[in-house]
Design a protein around this motif. Structure first.
Motif, PDB file in Angstrom:
ATOM      1  N   LEU A   1       0.836  -1.206   0.000  1.00  0.00           N
ATOM      2  CA  LEU A   1       0.000   0.000   0.000  1.00  0.00           C
ATOM      3  C   LEU A   1       0.869   1.254   0.000  1.00  0.00           C
ATOM      4  CD1 LEU A   1      -2.726   1.442   0.208  1.00  0.00           C
ATOM      5  CD2 LEU A   1      -2.618   1.113   2.690  1.00  0.00           C
ATOM      6  N   GLN A   2       1.889   1.270   0.818  1.00  0.00           N
ATOM      7  CA  GLN A   2       2.761   2.440   0.895  1.00  0.00           C
ATOM      8  C   GLN A   2       3.529   2.672  -0.401  1.00  0.00           C
ATOM      9  OE1 GLN A   2       4.941   1.165   4.387  1.00  0.00           O
ATOM     10  NE2 GLN A   2       3.779   2.521   5.748  1.00  0.00           N
ATOM     11  N   ALA A   3       3.732   1.612  -1.186  1.00  0.00           N
ATOM     12  CA  ALA A   3       4.462   1.745  -2.451  1.00  0.00           C
ATOM     13  C   ALA A   3       3.603   2.322  -3.567  1.00  0.00           C
ATOM     14  CB  ALA A   3       5.014   0.382  -2.879  1.00  0.00           C
ATOM     15  N   MET A   4       2.279   2.355  -3.379  1.00  0.00           N
ATOM     16  CA  MET A   4       1.398   2.929  -4.391  1.00  0.00           C
ATOM     17  C   MET A   4       1.569   4.448  -4.446  1.00  0.00           C
ATOM     18  SD  MET A   4      -2.188   0.842  -3.815  1.00  0.00           S
ATOM     19  CE  MET A   4      -3.063   2.014  -4.863  1.00  0.00           C
ATOM     20  N   GLU A   5       1.491   4.999  -5.646  1.00  0.00           N
ATOM     21  CA  GLU A   5       1.529   6.450  -5.826  1.00  0.00           C
ATOM     22  C   GLU A   5       0.102   6.944  -6.030  1.00  0.00           C
ATOM     23  OE1 GLU A   5       4.291   7.636  -8.829  1.00  0.00           O
ATOM     24  OE2 GLU A   5       5.969   6.541  -7.931  1.00  0.00           O
TER      25      GLU A   5
END
Length: 290
Positions: free
Chosen positions: A18-22
């Motif tokens: 989730l944190q890697a999504m932009e």
């Protein structure tokens, strides 16, 4: 990108995906409360993955004795927009909800101006419903045009509270505003003893109107006002009653009031309020009874 897509229920280990999504969302609350969402019995989150990369995330929350599901928390990676990922993910979630024996209704609430989200909801077969205006009364010293009167009488017994609610199945809002941002079709599944006990009810001197006020938290604490008519400014003592409750709960940031389009139009001056763009509810009945 080779479209071999997988939808899966998220767990605490998926926080890094989730944190890697932009998503373009700064300080996303879904990231902040992710662990609570994926470990709660009342919330579920799902991710759409290509290999190990999360492309979209969405979920639902359960209300009304877990019979009503509200879709939400949709985010997509901005590097892969316009590829139908949101529709694909939400369609899979809706299919799961249709197979659940307990779900009677599912829906989503979005800004009326959020045309991409509304197109997706329409594609998914959700029916367009009532429009709501969410206003937060924060500057009561600027109130004008209202009919002054004495504070309405508190209602204390669960029996009387439930009886009052049962009389407004058809109302000006067209919904039951269960929480801030969470309106639902009117249904007695929401009227649990705990909910009624946590809500303050006030009845007008002529017994023709009543107000429900329940403290709610959506980032800030609010006195959430539920009133099922469009004559807020005409009813003597309406605003005195609302402000009395706020005075008893001074930590609240203001009084959140749900207005129908007509009720909003009847407001003579918006200066006392923080005003949001209107929202629109979409939904469908999965089953009407068990």
């Amino acid at each position: 990108m080779n479209q071999v897509l997988q939808v899966k229920t998220l767990t605490v280990d998926d926080i890094y995906s989730l944190q890697a999504m932009e998503t373009g969302i700064e300080d996303d609350y879904v990231v902040r409360i992710f662990e609570r969402l994926v470990t709660s019995e009342d919330h579920r989150l799902f991710g759409l993955f290509h290999d190990k990369q999360m492309l979209s995330v969405a979920g639902y929350s359960l209300f009304g004795r877990k019979q009503f599901a509200m879709l939400g928390r949709l985010r997509s990676d901005q590097r892969y927009l316009a590829k139908g990922h949101a529709t694909y993910l939400l369609s899979a979630i809706i299919s799961e909800l249709h197979t659940s024996s307990g779900i009677r209704w599912l829906g989503a609430n979005t800004h009326i101006g959020n045309l991409p989200a509304r197109r997706v909801l329409g594609k998914l077969g959700l029916d367009q419903g009532p429009v709501s205006h969410y206003l937060t009364l924060k500057r009561p010293d600027f109130l004008t045009g209202h009919t002054k009167g004495r504070v309405w009488r508190p209602v204390h017994t669960l029996e009387e509270k439930r009886k009052l609610l049962q009389a407004v199945k058809s109302n000006a809002l067209g919904t039951f505003p269960y929480e801030c941002y969470y309106p639902f079709p009117y249904d007695e599944a929401f009227f649990t003893d705990q909910y009624l006990g946590d809500s303050s009810f006030y009845i007008s001197p002529d017994h023709q109107r009543f107000i429900i006020i329940k403290n709610d938290t959506k980032k800030y604490d609010y006195s959430h006002v539920k009133y099922f008519w469009d004559d807020h400014y005409e009813q003597p003592g309406f605003f005195e009653t609302v402000l009395e409750h706020w005075g008893q709960n001074p930590g609240n940031a203001g009084c959140w009031i749900d207005f129908s389009p007509l009720g909003f139009k009847n407001i003579p001056d918006l200066t006392p309020y923080d005003v949001q763009d209107p929202w629109i509810l979409y939904g469908q009945w999965v089953k009407t009874s068990f």
